[in-house]
Design a protein around this motif. Structure first.
Motif, mmCIF file in Angstrom:
data_model
loop_
_atom_site.group_PDB
_atom_site.id
_atom_site.type_symbol
_atom_site.label_atom_id
_atom_site.label_comp_id
_atom_site.label_asym_id
_atom_site.label_seq_id
_atom_site.Cartn_x
_atom_site.Cartn_y
_atom_site.Cartn_z
ATOM 1 N N CYS A 81 -89.977 0.331 -73.064
ATOM 2 C CA CYS A 81 -91.028 1.276 -72.689
ATOM 3 C C CYS A 81 -90.424 2.568 -72.154
ATOM 4 O O CYS A 81 -91.090 3.342 -71.477
ATOM 5 N N SER A 82 -89.183 2.784 -72.443
ATOM 6 C CA SER A 82 -88.499 3.998 -71.993
ATOM 7 C C SER A 82 -88.761 5.139 -72.974
ATOM 8 O O SER A 82 -89.514 4.979 -73.944
ATOM 9 N N SER A 83 -88.132 6.293 -72.751
ATOM 10 C CA SER A 83 -88.419 7.467 -73.591
ATOM 11 C C SER A 83 -87.979 7.197 -75.041
ATOM 12 O O SER A 83 -87.065 6.403 -75.285
ATOM 13 N N THR A 84 -88.618 7.880 -75.987
ATOM 14 C CA THR A 84 -88.422 7.577 -77.398
ATOM 15 C C THR A 84 -86.961 7.666 -77.816
ATOM 16 O O THR A 84 -86.481 6.827 -78.588
ATOM 17 N N ASP A 85 -86.235 8.637 -77.286
ATOM 18 C CA ASP A 85 -84.842 8.794 -77.735
ATOM 19 C C ASP A 85 -83.946 7.615 -77.363
ATOM 20 O O ASP A 85 -82.883 7.441 -77.938
ATOM 21 N N SER A 86 -84.414 6.802 -76.440
ATOM 22 C CA SER A 86 -83.604 5.635 -76.055
ATOM 23 C C SER A 86 -83.939 4.399 -76.888
ATOM 24 O O SER A 86 -83.252 3.383 -76.801
ATOM 25 N N HIS A 87 -85.015 4.444 -77.676
ATOM 26 C CA HIS A 87 -85.487 3.234 -78.372
ATOM 27 C C HIS A 87 -84.417 2.637 -79.290
ATOM 28 O O HIS A 87 -84.151 1.432 -79.236
ATOM 29 N N CYS A 108 -91.372 -3.033 -78.766
ATOM 30 C CA CYS A 108 -90.988 -1.631 -78.566
ATOM 31 C C CYS A 108 -92.196 -0.716 -78.704
ATOM 32 O O CYS A 108 -92.981 -0.840 -79.641
ATOM 33 N N GLU A 109 -92.307 0.213 -77.769
ATOM 34 C CA GLU A 109 -93.383 1.202 -77.863
ATOM 35 C C GLU A 109 -93.181 2.104 -79.087
ATOM 36 O O GLU A 109 -92.071 2.268 -79.576
ATOM 37 N N LYS A 110 -94.263 2.701 -79.551
ATOM 38 C CA LYS A 110 -94.191 3.583 -80.720
ATOM 39 C C LYS A 110 -93.805 4.985 -80.297
ATOM 40 O O LYS A 110 -94.133 5.342 -79.163
#
Lengths: 349, 349, 349, 349
Positions: A73-79, A95-97
């Protein structure tokens, strides 16, 4: 396994919601939470919820031997890096979208997930909404016959702050990615080509980032059906989330949810309250259901309801839409596949 | 003049409806009707309505000294010559849509009307519908603020026979021309560019005539607002006629009309009857109002509510849409003006 | 006190619901549960919820020094003795409706509560429903002016088993007592007289117990307004819970809640799903809110939102309705006060 | 006979409406109109409608040899003598409601009608309303099973002037008589007993005439079903005309008609326009249908859809309601039959 032990990475709004929803499930236990900015406040919050591990280091979660699954649920660049590490560590992943803003990177992450044989569910929560699910049921049961058109309306109550706009990836990747997934979900078909159209009507700040705040995207599905999505960053009356599927035998239309059913009739007319204003209010039940199904799938070994390919496909549509808007032309999704490594596979079972 | 004496040209379905509606007006008198196939049946029909003149020759109407105005309800290809003759003969004109399928011809007809100084009203009946008028009022009053998006849904209960499809001018000119006019009416703005998208999903016969039966048209208005219209030649549940205007302060949405308000609740769910099925049923009141306002304007000298320019503009959008569909690209309406003679003027006051 | 420690007496359906709702509150802790039939299954259920004390003896709860408040969810005949003991033991009390089926006994219980100075809240959960609360707000704000009429529709999906019918106290005491409370809540006024009318239309078994299964009760409030409630033990389409307040300036009407907003339009009509079927589904949120407010009032010392007098008044109306039905006449509530001890006071603050 | 030649007695509002509706029928011809106050204005009005005879003397109509049927639209006290004369003169009769305010007189009139063998239709126009007719169809088709309850809401926009209140016959005879007929129509059953309840809440002037302005009437039908009607002389939001039939298999509910379907969503909520405000607007179509069916029955010899017995039964219910209100008790309709001459027969076929 009779309980899934979960670590949550990223303690922002959505991470905390997942924690509270997971805590209501008998078969899940949140054992750790990490956040770059883990502080005393987060520790207290975690303590109230009896979460033993609070850390600033996501690796402490990813490599913890007693953790079965992670929620990213962290920032997108960390996914992408987190998915790769978690997969290699044998953890199941929610994983969040979007998975990422770069399809090649997304593909790499999915490749790692496939290799590791772990589950990956993507946070397209709207698929679990009572209204959209019912439209899907009417399509699936054949009640409306062959689908001719999918229509989606998606309007946020108000735009995000400029700091967010700057890094959001634009309206297609940040906001309409949900609608692109919804179009695939409702139609039961893949998108073949896209035409995106838009304008800066809400706030000139969007132009600064080569973004639009109002958009209409037209789609053609591989089965021949058409799709159209209209989207706005601002709706004075609240959160506007509607969808319609139209086919040979009829149509199924989902209206908004409202806070109550009361009509006030006076000499001025008949007045009702606004639609549910905020996404957490509207999709409250959907958030609960998506985590529950993820946990069930981890325990049962069944396929997850929204997998890596679903994430990948929505990103492709978003990217095609962005290109279409810029070049003012129809973009075929196949144009994106020149570098194309991935084939629609079974990653993130 | 305290009464408008009217001759009706063309005794098909719509011509007869106008006659019956005109007969209910105190200030109108139908004194003649013509039809290429004037026969005993038509004579009897006219006699029951006390219409003295029944003829196969439209000239008998156009040049009759006691006739003030003509209703042109014959086939589309006859509209332009009839408008020209009627204008030269000093008659006020009510003409069914479209004026013609060739913009240059339409422009010539309007030029004649302008020269003669007669009134010309075009039969965009939907502007007089109680629902759409109310949406327009909400736009006009500022209740929804600046318009960002106009959405229109337009679905017929079932497709016309092949013989009609062959000569209809296609879905844009025949069917969506009403919606193009509605988009202008609701937004209060002109259309700048068009993107049309469609498919043959209802019946393969449409492909035979290079036509589509399902279409989505996206528009940009000159004021920056967007528009989107979805259209189908067939809706299993009847006539689907909805519109929505969305702006900075809110949205105004017109739903369908239904035959009754009754809900039947049983163990199977809550059931209501279908929307009004047929255009004559749904727009019954609108047809009455449009003739009434035409008659009022002829008597008062006021401007007609839907004039020649409105007809011309809708035809231009239809033509641009046709081009857009064929060439799979955005078409600017200015592209049509290369030969351009007409300037948006005040023809058909 | 920063947390209310609660013991729940009676582990039936409603007792268990309260436990689950209380567990979600930060400021409440369920420390004990008792049930005459406490068994291994209940122990396991309690263990999963980390409730340390499970007992067959309600006294173990009532006299436990570390318990601040009790929830009385046992059978109706046990309410009065339990309220008395709990009050004498200085515990705050939440009691399910009705307090008792004998007004004199109810009065005795309230007297004890008053003497002990503890709080007593009665389980009229519907006051916390989003729809009815909104109607009440429209009455309270003056939006509908002076109230002329309160209308309530109250229909259960299906009748209870005969064993329950035999001891239920009849339709007025068991089922309509909620509606009598609702009438007082919505109108903001007391009931002066009652006329009850009914029939056995659903199942002849009701006649066996001198009960009816379908009833219409007409009321006059002390402020002159009228009320009418219709009630049925069976509605094929589910749970029917609607209310309307009508006054000098307008009306506020609450419709049912539905599982979703989807309309399916086909050649057969427009179909939606049934209202929420079961009281736990419909009043889920209301049950959460009533326990939350009770806990808040215990902590803050504020008055409870539904007190002993509210319970007592609803019982009086139920009793008057029963008499009215039997004697086929209007019954004034003052007729019940001949033995009358209690005055509308401030018991159960 | 291929056309019914009609004379209209009474040129007030309702008489004039019938004339305009009759003129739209091919098979009817209005040949005469009478009014006690026939003046130049009426003559002009009649001339515009090509009605040859305008007279102050109703006898000129009743005894005119070329007249087949009369519409009695004069004041209630004139109905009985006019019905008797017209029947004796062999004219078919359409009479506005109520036939009279004295059941014995009504019975005498019906006796004369029966003897003459002419048709008598009573002006219960609401039976022809699209909404109520649909509820009736659902009852008749068995869609809701055996009827348990009929509910009717009937509220006028505003009270009549005092001069009218003084002679109206009271709320039951003047206003609710429509609802009493509707209760019989929807249930398909006769009323056995009545309990009427009411208050003076709108305007104290009603008390002056021993009338009420707000009423709730409860009924029991001979088939065991219950009925409840709520009625008000004033509704701030317009004309409120709803009905519901509830039975073993479900419920059919008719909501109000509205001027349009437009919803305006803003930051204040979702707003729609009021229900159709005036009875002529709401029942416009119903008025047309009732005259059409009368004319059809006269020509075909079929039974009229609302006959003399329907008028008589509604008057009996109104009278029983009046008695019930005064004596604060249930009144059986059989109490009214002591003098009883008429048996439910076939008068006014």
């Amino acid at each position: 396994m009779d309980k899934v032990r979960i670590g949550v990475i990223g303690a922002g709004r959505i991470g905390k919601i997942h924690v509270d929803n997971l805590r209501r499930l008998q078969q899940a236990e949140v054992v750790a939470i990490s956040d770059l900015y883990a502080d005393a406040e987060l520790e207290e919050w975690a303590q109230e919820r009896e979460i033993p591990i609070v850390t600033a280091d996501s690796n402490a979660i990813i490599h913890h031997p007693d953790i079965d699954a992670v929620f990213i649920c962290s920032s997108t660049d960390s996914h992408v890096p987190l998915i790769k590490s978690a997969a290699r560590s044998g953890k199941h992943i929610f994983c969040e979208k979007p998975i990422s803003m770069d399809i090649l990177q997304t593909e790499e992450a999915l490749e790692e997930v496939r290799r590791a044989g772990v589950k990956l569910q993507v946070g397209f929560n709207r698929r679990f909404d009572h209204n959209f699910r019912r439209v899907r049921e009417h399509v699936e049961s054949g009640a409306i016959g062959d689908v001719h058109l999918i229509k989606i309306t998606s309007r946020d109550p108000s735009p995000p702050p400029e700091s967010y706009i700057a890094v959001s990836g634009g309206i297609f990747m940040d906001m309409m990615i949900h609608d692109f997934d919804m179009a695939r979900y409702l139609s039961g078909s893949e998108v073949e080509e896209v035409f995106a159209y838009g304008g800066v009507l809400v706030d000139p700040v969007f132009a600064k980032y080569e973004d639009v705040d109002t958009a209409v995207v037209t789609l053609r599905f591989t089965n021949g059906a058409l799709g159209v999505i209209d989207c706005s960053r601002q709706a004075a009356y609240g959160y506007d989330q509607r969808a319609e599927a139209f086919g040979t035998l009829g149509a199924a239309s989902a209206d908004n949810d409202h806070a109550n059913t009361v009509a006030l009739s006076t000499s001025k007319g008949v007045q009702g309250d606004k639609p549910l204003h905020f996404f957490l209010e509207r999709y409250n039940e959907a958030y609960v259901l998506e985590t529950q199904q993820f946990v069930d799938c981890v325990l049962s070994g069944n396929s997850v309801p929204v997998n890596g390919e679903d994430g990948w496909q929505a990103e492709r549509i978003a990217r095609a839409a962005k290109l279409s808007l810029r070049e003012r032309r129809i973009v075929k999704l196949s144009e994106l596949d020149v570098t194309g490594s991935i084939q629609a596979g079974n990653e993130g079972r």
